[in-house]
Design an enzyme around this catalytic site. Sequence first.
Site, mmCIF file in Angstrom:
data_model
loop_
_atom_site.group_PDB
_atom_site.id
_atom_site.type_symbol
_atom_site.label_atom_id
_atom_site.label_comp_id
_atom_site.label_asym_id
_atom_site.label_seq_id
_atom_site.Cartn_x
_atom_site.Cartn_y
_atom_site.Cartn_z
ATOM 1 N N GLU A 173 0.837 -1.216 0.000
ATOM 2 C CA GLU A 173 0.000 0.000 0.000
ATOM 3 C C GLU A 173 0.866 1.260 0.000
ATOM 4 O O GLU A 173 0.643 2.213 0.761
ATOM 5 C CB GLU A 173 -0.933 0.003 1.214
ATOM 6 C CG GLU A 173 -1.999 -1.079 1.162
ATOM 7 C CD GLU A 173 -3.144 -0.847 2.146
ATOM 8 O OE1 GLU A 173 -4.306 -1.132 1.785
ATOM 9 O OE2 GLU A 173 -2.870 -0.331 3.252
ATOM 10 N N GLU A 212 -6.806 -7.321 -0.322
ATOM 11 C CA GLU A 212 -7.216 -7.411 1.080
ATOM 12 C C GLU A 212 -8.711 -7.105 1.146
ATOM 13 O O GLU A 212 -9.111 -5.993 0.783
ATOM 14 C CB GLU A 212 -6.454 -6.402 1.950
ATOM 15 C CG GLU A 212 -4.978 -6.661 2.113
ATOM 16 C CD GLU A 212 -4.284 -5.613 2.983
ATOM 17 O OE1 GLU A 212 -3.054 -5.578 2.979
ATOM 18 O OE2 GLU A 212 -5.004 -4.811 3.635
HETATM 19 C C1 GLA Z 1 -4.013 -2.238 5.377
HETATM 20 C C2 GLA Z 1 -2.691 -2.971 5.410
HETATM 21 C C3 GLA Z 1 -2.744 -4.231 6.223
HETATM 22 C C4 GLA Z 1 -3.495 -3.999 7.515
HETATM 23 C C5 GLA Z 1 -4.881 -3.512 7.175
HETATM 24 C C6 GLA Z 1 -5.668 -3.225 8.407
HETATM 25 O O1 GLA Z 1 -4.754 -2.428 4.352
HETATM 26 O O2 GLA Z 1 -2.184 -3.303 4.134
HETATM 27 O O3 GLA Z 1 -1.435 -4.614 6.509
HETATM 28 O O4 GLA Z 1 -2.847 -3.047 8.255
HETATM 29 O O5 GLA Z 1 -4.794 -2.320 6.497
HETATM 30 O O6 GLA Z 1 -5.735 -4.323 9.193
#
Ligand code: GLA
Length: 804
Positions: A213, A287
């Site tokens: 990210e 995710e």
């Molecule tokens: C983001 C991150 C993950 C985690 C989620 C929240 O998307 O990429 O590593 O921190 O948020 O749990």
Amino acid sequence: MNPRSPRRITCNLKVIRYLRSDSQVNRIYAIFEQSFSVTRPTCEPMSTTERQALASPRFAIGESDFLLDGQPLQIRCGEIHAPRVPREYWRHRLKLCRAMGLNTVCAYLFWNLHEPTPGHFDWSGQADAATFCRIAQEEGLWVLLRPGPYACAEWEMGGLPWWLLKDPDVRLRTTDPRFLDPAKRYLIEVGRVLAPLQVTRGGPILMVQVENEYGFLGKDAQYMGAIRQALIDAGFDVPMFACNPVQHLKDGYRADLFPVVNFGSDPAGAFKALREILPRGPLMCGEFYPGWFDTWGSPHHTGNEERYLGDLESMLKAGASFSIYMAHGGTTFGLWSGADRPFKPDTSSYDYDAPISEAGWTTPKFDRTRALFAQHLQPGEHIPEPPERNPTTSFAPVKASECAALFDHQPDATRDERPRTMEAYDQGFGCILYRTTLPPGPAATLQAEAVHDFGFVFVDGERVGVMDRRGRRFRVKLPARKQPAQLDILVEAMGRVNFGQEVHDRKGLHGPVRLGTDDGATELKGWEVFRIPLDAPMLARLRYDHPCHGPAVWRCAVHLDRPADTFLDMRGWGKGVAWVNGRCLGRFWNIGPTQTMYAPGPWLKQGANEFLVLDLMGPTRPVIAGLEQPILNELHPELDVALARRPQVVLSLERAYPVFVGQFEQGSKSQEIRFDRVARGRYFCIESLSSHDGKAFAAIAELDLIGQDGNALSRNDWTIAYVDSEERTREDGSAENAIDGQIASFWHTQWGDAQPNHPHRLVLDLGRTCSVAAFRYVPRQGPADVPGRIKDFRVYMGDDLIRG
Ligand code: GLA
């Protein structure tokens, strides 16, 4: 076709030539020459695409699907972190993932776990990622590997090693060589250990993620390119991908990294945004959140199960691939839990309301996910039965009768003119004690620049106050003193923030420290600094005797006939860390929401088990008991060291003129509001006057302020100065959620025990006067009818909006 099935060997020696060092290539040639007639080709480097196409004939990214042996593969993936699961239970949990209907697991690597000190790597015990991948393969699961170097994941500093912060000016997650060189060294090591487990070499690893990210932090595609190249140099030849949330898909984008999108709702909207940068190719959600993580002092998060299943079904039907974050959260053992920004320390429980619970139990969400997946299997695919649940046990309360006072067990001190942060004393974790002498004098105010994270202040051994980073409260009142007095500031470092620029999170006292009286403030100089790393050597040095006063480690022996999983009831204790038989189980804090600690059966013994509890505040009842069930949602704000979560202040808008009056559009899209002219002030107040659904509630997922240069202002020193209402019992609607960088969390006005109506006001304290040309409002995410979407609003800015 699952990863366990053997396959026919064909290979292109040219590939091998590219991937390995000369000595290894010669050894490989020797092997092949024994069974094949081989001509050694002249060797010129291959293009990336040519190498990737060649390197992983088994797995490829097709025009519309992922392809495995040429057949479409819908990746039904779930996230699971090996260090968050007792090693003895890795196979059990992976069997559960398979039984839920997953065909792939996604796993982060945490750099700081694998390289605890520069150049020293650890792949043993909970850090044995290769064994974890092998077991996944044996259980019929493919693997998506996310080696970092940055992960996030509510893990200490997002996985980055604290020792990088010893350099006062290092710029993490950039091409700064002080960051990039050690990052490359780490990735080379990852290649040494895990590249052999790629599908191109008969292993389960299908793809490797570059960074994590990154779009949330920057737009530097060159940096992403450098990390990608480091992974290639490390021997990874499977396709590489990059994940980002919807609003940052284009930031740092590179055509040679396959993009996936992270979201918690509205798959159609997210995939539409993804198609803007990926016109062709399989759609993947990197995710997809069934729940969320917990932070101390806020209610336990539970996901909306209907929406989760509905969105999963729509992705399955659309032939899209996805990864459930988290399929199984587990526990953040040790001192590895991180903190959300601005500073919301994460609980040690990482249950995440995931389909597979913290202790590896199936849940209704698990059963329904399994049933859903069963309707979307490839021909010939089947889902095995879930393995048995591991036994649990309970034990009656046992009183801890011995303890060792922290102040009596101080190693040699380091003398320093002015206190510096923990890293400067070459310490990464635990506590650090700063001691100096106070001159005799009237009552005074002790003021530090900053304290990361909690500063317990003692005068002649008596606690007089707590400095608390959550509200940026770094002042404590000191009593008058007739003669010189000993001042102790015991600083507890909780997890380093795992997100945004705030990962540059140096722990300890940020000097100078001043003593303020009516005659002005004087800096306190000449300190003794005592490192208290809470590691095994330190614990081994403790001498236990009868009950003691103040911060101390308590010890008690618990006899177990039948060791099995249990949940330690920590409700008699205050705030600290617990160990069993030398294993650190994590942090506890009586404000909740978590009130138990998961103690895995394999870490307990038949007979005597030694429990150690560091309590920085002192127990109400120093007893340990074992429960059969976890307590994940019991808040006790009344026990909070900081009695008020925020300083009691008054908001005065009477004499203020709004810098903007307007109306937000309906929908979940981020909206940028530009002021007619630049506004200035230390406080930014947004006032909702109505909401699109006509109801009484207001909610905000994210707020960003834009400076005159068009860039977002740094949030480093932001806190919530005032909020008229926030839901904090039925869900975590804390105001801090509007500035934590995560669009999945949101500020929401009260709706449980009361439903106050508009106007609602949220005031940011920017820490100093700033110039703001515009702001960005991200509405609460979710379906069109989600409550709290603000319609009419006003914005105020100024230095005197807040009094008190
Ligand atoms: C983001 C991150 C993950 C985690 C989620 C929240 O998307 O990429 O590593 O921190 O948020 O749990």
